[in-house]
Every structure is written in structure tokens, then in C-alpha cells.
Design an enzyme around this catalytic site. Structure first.
Site, PDB file in Angstrom:
ATOM      1  N   ASP A 239      -3.086   8.229  -1.466  1.00 20.75           N
ATOM      2  CA  ASP A 239      -3.447   7.187  -0.506  1.00 20.75           C
ATOM      3  C   ASP A 239      -4.855   6.679  -0.825  1.00 20.75           C
ATOM      4  O   ASP A 239      -5.113   5.483  -0.942  1.00 20.75           O
ATOM      5  CB  ASP A 239      -3.377   7.816   0.896  1.00 20.75           C
ATOM      6  CG  ASP A 239      -3.919   6.927   2.000  1.00 20.75           C
ATOM      7  OD1 ASP A 239      -3.675   5.707   1.958  1.00 20.75           O
ATOM      8  OD2 ASP A 239      -4.580   7.469   2.908  1.00 20.75           O
TER       9      ASP A 239
ATOM     10  N   GLU B 288       0.574   7.202  12.860  1.00 18.79           N
ATOM     11  CA  GLU B 288      -0.685   6.678  13.343  1.00 18.79           C
ATOM     12  C   GLU B 288      -0.647   5.185  13.656  1.00 18.79           C
ATOM     13  O   GLU B 288      -1.185   4.743  14.672  1.00 18.79           O
ATOM     14  CB  GLU B 288      -1.729   6.915  12.272  1.00 18.79           C
ATOM     15  CG  GLU B 288      -3.024   7.359  12.838  1.00 18.79           C
ATOM     16  CD  GLU B 288      -3.869   7.870  11.707  1.00 18.79           C
ATOM     17  OE1 GLU B 288      -3.560   8.971  11.209  1.00 18.79           O
ATOM     18  OE2 GLU B 288      -4.804   7.171  11.312  1.00 18.79           O
ATOM     19  N   ASP B 289      -0.033   4.411  12.788  1.00 22.31           N
ATOM     20  CA  ASP B 289      -0.086   2.950  12.943  1.00 22.31           C
ATOM     21  C   ASP B 289       1.098   2.364  13.697  1.00 22.31           C
ATOM     22  O   ASP B 289       1.033   1.234  14.176  1.00 22.31           O
ATOM     23  CB  ASP B 289      -0.178   2.259  11.570  1.00 22.31           C
ATOM     24  CG  ASP B 289      -1.460   2.611  10.849  1.00 22.31           C
ATOM     25  OD1 ASP B 289      -2.339   3.221  11.490  1.00 22.31           O
ATOM     26  OD2 ASP B 289      -1.581   2.288   9.649  1.00 22.31           O
TER      27      ASP B 289
ATOM     28  N   HIS C 144       0.832  -1.206   0.000  1.00 26.42           N
ATOM     29  CA  HIS C 144       0.000   0.000   0.000  1.00 26.42           C
ATOM     30  C   HIS C 144       0.871   1.263   0.000  1.00 26.42           C
ATOM     31  O   HIS C 144       0.567   2.240  -0.686  1.00 26.42           O
ATOM     32  CB  HIS C 144      -0.923  -0.011   1.222  1.00 26.42           C
ATOM     33  CG  HIS C 144      -1.608   1.294   1.472  1.00 26.42           C
ATOM     34  ND1 HIS C 144      -2.469   1.865   0.555  1.00 26.42           N
ATOM     35  CD2 HIS C 144      -1.568   2.154   2.529  1.00 26.42           C
ATOM     36  CE1 HIS C 144      -2.921   3.011   1.039  1.00 26.42           C
ATOM     37  NE2 HIS C 144      -2.390   3.221   2.226  1.00 26.42           N
TER      38      HIS C 144
ATOM     39  N   HIS D 194       3.426   7.722   5.263  1.00 24.66           N
ATOM     40  CA  HIS D 194       2.198   8.414   5.685  1.00 24.66           C
ATOM     41  C   HIS D 194       1.461   7.769   6.853  1.00 24.66           C
ATOM     42  O   HIS D 194       0.661   8.425   7.516  1.00 24.66           O
ATOM     43  CB  HIS D 194       1.254   8.663   4.507  1.00 24.66           C
ATOM     44  CG  HIS D 194       0.435   7.488   4.071  1.00 24.66           C
ATOM     45  ND1 HIS D 194       0.853   6.620   3.093  1.00 24.66           N
ATOM     46  CD2 HIS D 194      -0.784   7.038   4.465  1.00 24.66           C
ATOM     47  CE1 HIS D 194      -0.071   5.688   2.902  1.00 24.66           C
ATOM     48  NE2 HIS D 194      -1.075   5.913   3.730  1.00 24.66           N
TER      49      HIS D 194
ATOM     50  N   ASP E 215     -21.763  14.798 -24.583  1.00 23.06           N
ATOM     51  CA  ASP E 215     -20.327  14.662 -24.307  1.00 23.06           C
ATOM     52  C   ASP E 215     -19.994  13.363 -23.570  1.00 23.06           C
ATOM     53  O   ASP E 215     -19.049  13.310 -22.807  1.00 23.06           O
ATOM     54  CB  ASP E 215     -19.808  15.879 -23.536  1.00 23.06           C
ATOM     55  CG  ASP E 215     -20.449  16.012 -22.167  1.00 23.06           C
ATOM     56  OD1 ASP E 215     -21.466  15.326 -21.919  1.00 23.06           O
ATOM     57  OD2 ASP E 215     -19.940  16.789 -21.354  1.00 23.06           O
TER      58      ASP E 215
HETATM   59 MN    MN Z   1      -2.986   4.700   3.899  1.00 20.06          MN
END
Ligand code: MN
Length: 484
Positions: A138, A76-77, A48, A72, A259
């Protein structure tokens, strides 16, 4: 192994050894921090991170942004601190990662918590636009891999993508990304509508494609005759979520959308654009009112192109878009295309900074509505992401307003003093009331009197937050002075 290849593809885009090293170092750091973490697909989490980095590379992001993209999720993780990141990768990278992290886990519930998260995102963005590129990269990887995500989460992620990230990409002029986000999210967000759209396209779309191919061939012949050998013609189907929205407005009849397939002609110079327009109108009669010159009047997100819709005989109607290659890059990559180049060019006399000035308006909105995150989000959507109209001052200056804006909104937009003393307006030469809604193309002149003042009723005449703010401020002031 697969990761190694992806990483090499990304670093090979950079020539400077420092850039390559930064990206590699970010990867090794993230790999260690996320050791043992897995995606719903069962793949290591690093897949990811590199997916995100790869998307950033496709937007043309610089090495710092790509490094921050790889990192990124470490705050947090993995419990890595911002200070550690700053020591290892410098202040810019640390700040971008922390900007993305503040969001936490956005829940699509319409709750205060969700609004609060969005507020954090947009404040971080106002500080450094690159933060939103990471968030979008992301998100793109996440919607691309939605099939592995548990059912109950799929819908929330897909809805968020359509309601927030798609419009953000649009506002930043990133047309290609917006279409991709919508294409991946649509089936999960609205499965029934998606099926209906696909069925209609399967039934009626083929005929439309054959017709457009004929238009494409005739155009090719005509441009060759005019010796415009460098012109490039192509056609591509609109993203299906946008088609669905148009179908809703057109009684679900595919043939009524001109269109569905964008026929696009890319030419070397600005002069060529108008020459090609002349050639097309020489071949086919244009539909009145459907010629849009976004080169002379670019959209605020930077979009430039000429659109015309023509009767091609045999009952067919087609929309054709004409632009230079640079304008095309701008239409596909928007802000990203500019952020990443040192030399930031002007579009129609508006500098890059002016064109993203709406980002700093977000800061003001935040200050106005500091207490209520829900109100902030509502106004954000209202002022920035709703459909826009383009109107004119008597001097011919273009003013961009949200759809539904009135004569009074326009007056306040020009100047607060003009708004406060407005008595009425003239739209295209006709006298109208202050609460008259505006349409794209209107030319507006405001009538004012020195001693005219706002009343409480005015609050129902306006839709923009700026106008409402000025009216409210005036009312509070006068009501206070009456009491005193
Ligand atoms: Mn992510």
C-alpha cells in the site's frame, strides 16, 4: 480498461481456479464498495487497490494476501464490517484487512496517536506477518504517486516512509523494496539534501561509473578464464537516500564511498562463492578488515553474501559482493520470499520461524509498556531498527546486538543471571569495565562473582530494554526488602 488488464496480469500468476476466483471476487466487491471514490490523481480509487495488489504480486504473495490487499480500505473508507468480510472471504482475509485498518490515519507528528497506530500495526503483524506485506505494498503505491498529493501531506508521508517503512522492509530482509521506498520518498522528505546528492552524483558519479565498468569487464574476463561460465556479473547504483547517508559520513566526497555501485557476482553454488573470492583476491589486493563473510555469519534478517573491497591498481577501490542465486532472492525479497513458499528453508541452521522470532518480541514489548505507546515506539526503534552489530561468545557463537550495546548488555543478553552477577568482561582478551561499548567482531567473555549485585548506576551502563528491565526488577525487589 486499464484496470481490467492489471487484474488479468495478477490473476494470470495463479493456476488454481479458486485463487483466481477469490481475487476477482475481491476486486468486484471493492469496486462496488468504493464506487465514486477518487484518488488525488483524479483516477478511480480502484487504481490504487490494484496498484497495491500488483506490488503484493511482485513480492510473491499468495491469493489470500492479494485479495486482502484489494480490500485493504473497505473497512475504513466504506464502512464494511469485519463480519461481512469474514462471511464473504473467510477468516484469514477478514483478519488481515482488519489488521491493516486498525492503523487509521497515521499522522507524522511524534504524538501519542502516531505511536498508538504503530503499536496496532505491529501487534497485527505479530499475529500474521502478511499484514505488514499489505501495508508495505500500500505504502509503495502511495509513495510512487506522491506527485498528486497536496504539498503539506507529501512531506509527512515521505518522512514516515523513510523512518518507519524503510527500516521495517530492511528488518524483513526486503532489500529491493526498501531501496524503492527510499528512492521515491527521499526527494519529498528532504528536498535540499536530495538536490545536493543529485548534483554531486551528476558531477562525480559519471567518473565512478566508468571506473566500475572497467572493474566489471576485467572480472568478466578473469571468470571466463576460470571457466565460471554460469557466473553473472552486474553493477547497480545504490539508492540515493542511502548514498546521502554515506556522504554525510564521508565529508560529502563521492569517491570515498566504495559501494556506490554494487558490483555483484551471482554463482550457482556455495563453493563457487569462495572460488570467486579467491580469484578476485588473486587479481587485486583486498583492503584489510573489509572482507565480510555473511555466508558463514548471516545477518539476522537472513542476508547472505560475501563482501570484499579491493585495490584495483590505478588508485581505484571497489566493493564486490558474491552470492548464489538463492541468496540473492533472499536479499531482494527476504521474508516475503519465504512466507509464500510452502517449504521454508533454513539459513545457517536457523529456521524461518527463528529468524522472524523478533516479531514475537514485539508482543513482549507491548506487554512491558502497555500503558505508554510513545515508550513502546521508542523501544521498538531502539531494539529493532537501529544499526546492529555482531559480536561473539568465546565459543564462537554470533550474537546480534543494537549499536551502542555494552559489555553489560551482552551479559544480560546471554542470561539474566550472568548479567545480575557480572563484575566486568574481557573483550578480545583484554579486561574492560561493564559499560564498555562493543564493536562488531568483538569476542566477549563475562567475569562474574556470586555475591556481586546490580546498583542504580547500572541503569546508565546499558542501552537494551531487556537489560534495563532486569536491573530495574532487581532494584525494586531489593529496595522493597530493605523497607520491609
Ligand atoms: Mn491504501
Amino acid at each position: 480498461m486499464e484496470n481490467k488488464e492489471a487484474l488479468e496480469n495478477i490473476t494470470s500468476l495463479f493456476t488454481s481456479p479458486e485463487d483466481k476466483e477469490l481475487i476477482l471476487r475481491a476486486y468486484l466487491f471493492a469496486e462496488k464498495a468504493h464506487a465514486g471514490h477518487k484518488r488525488y490523481s483524479g483516477e478511480p480509487y480502484t487504481v490504487h487497490l490494484l496498484g497495491t495488489a500488483n506490488n503484493l504480486a511482485s513480492f510473491g504473495a499468495d491469493a489470500e494476501t492479494i485479495a486482502a490487499g484489494i480490500l485493504h480500505d473497505v473497512i475504513e473508507d466504506c464502512g464494511v464490517t469485519k463480519e461481512t468480510l469474514e462471511k464473504e472471504f473467510g477468516q484469514n482475509v477478514a483478519q488481515m484487512v482488519s489488521g491493516v485498518s486498525k492503523l487509521g490515519d497515521i499522522k507524522y507528528t511524534g504524538h501519542e496517536r502516531y505511536a498508538e497506530n504503530m503499536r496496532h500495526l505491529f501487534l497485527a503483524v505479530a499475529h500474521d506477518v502478511r499484514v505488514i506485506l499489505i501495508k508495505l505494498a500500500d505504502r509503495l503505491h502511495n509513495v510512487k504517486t506522491l506527485q498528486y498529493v497536496p504539498k503539506e501531506k507529501q512531506k509527512r508521508i515521505a518522512l514516515e516512509t523513510l523512518e518507519i517503512y524503510g527500516p521495517v522492509a530492511h528488518r524483513l530482509g526486503m532489500g529491493k523494496l526498501r531501496a524503492e521506498l527510499q528512492d521515491y520518498a527521499f526527494p519529498y522528505a528532504y528536498p535540499e539534501a536530495y538536490k545536493e546528492t543529485e548534483a554531486l552524483l551528476a558531477k562525480e558519479g559519471k567518473e565512478r561509473e566508468r571506473y566500475i565498468e572497467k572493474v566489471y569487464k576485467s572480472l568478466g574476463k578473469e571468470l571466463a578464464k576460470a571457466e565460471l561460465h554460469e557466473a553473472k556479473i552486474s553493477y547497480r547504483i545504490k539508492d540515493h537516500y542511502s548514498i546521502y547517508h554515506k556522504l554525510l559520513k564521508k565529508d560529502m566526497v563521492v569517491a570515498k564511498i566504495y559501494d556506490i555501485y554494487a558490483v555483484r557476482i551471482l554463482v550457482p553454488t556455495l563453493e563457487d562463492c569462495y572460488r570467486v573470492l579467491g580469484i578476485i583476491h588473486g587479481m587485486w589486493r583486498p583492503l584489510p578488515g573489509r572482507i565480510k563473510d555473511y555466508i558463514a555469519n548471516p545477518k539476522t534478517n537472513g542476508y547472505q553474501s560475501i563482501h570484499t573491497t579491493v585495490f584495483t591498481g590505478d588508485g581505484g577501490i571497489a566493493e564486490i559482493q558474491i552470492r548464489t542465486r538463492e541468496m540473492h532472492l533472499e536479499a531482494e525479497y527476504g521474508v516475503a520470499a519465504h512466507l509464500m513458499y510452502k517449504e521454508k528453508k533454513e539459513v545457517k541452521g536457523k529456521s524461518f520461524e527463528e529468524r522472524i522470532s523478533w516479531l514475537s518480541r514485539i508482543k513482549e514489548l507491548h506487554e512491558e509498556h502497555g500503558a505508554s505507546a510513545t515508550l513502546f515506539l521508542k523501544n521498538l526503534k531502539l531494539d529493532f531498527f537501529d544499526e546492529r552489530i555482531f559480536v561473539f561468545t568465546p565459543a564462537g557463537d554470533v550474537v546480534e546486538m543494537p549499536e551502542g550495546a555494552t559489555v553489560l548488555d551482552f551479559a544480560f543478553h546471554i542470561h539474566s543471571d550472568l548479567g545480575l552477577h557480572a563484575t566486568g568482561g574481557r573483550v578480545n582478551g583484554k579486561f574492560v569495565a561493564l559499560n564498555t561499548p562493543l564493536k562488531s567482531g568483538d569476542i566477549i567473555e563475562i567475569e562474574k562473582k556470586k555475591n556481586s549485585k546490580p546498583t542504580r548506576r547500572w541503569l546508565s551502563y546499558v542501552t537494551t530494554t531487556t537489560a534495563a528491565k532486569h536491573i530495574r526488577a532487581h532494584l525494586t525487589k531489593t529496595e522493597k526488602s530493605i523497607k520491609e
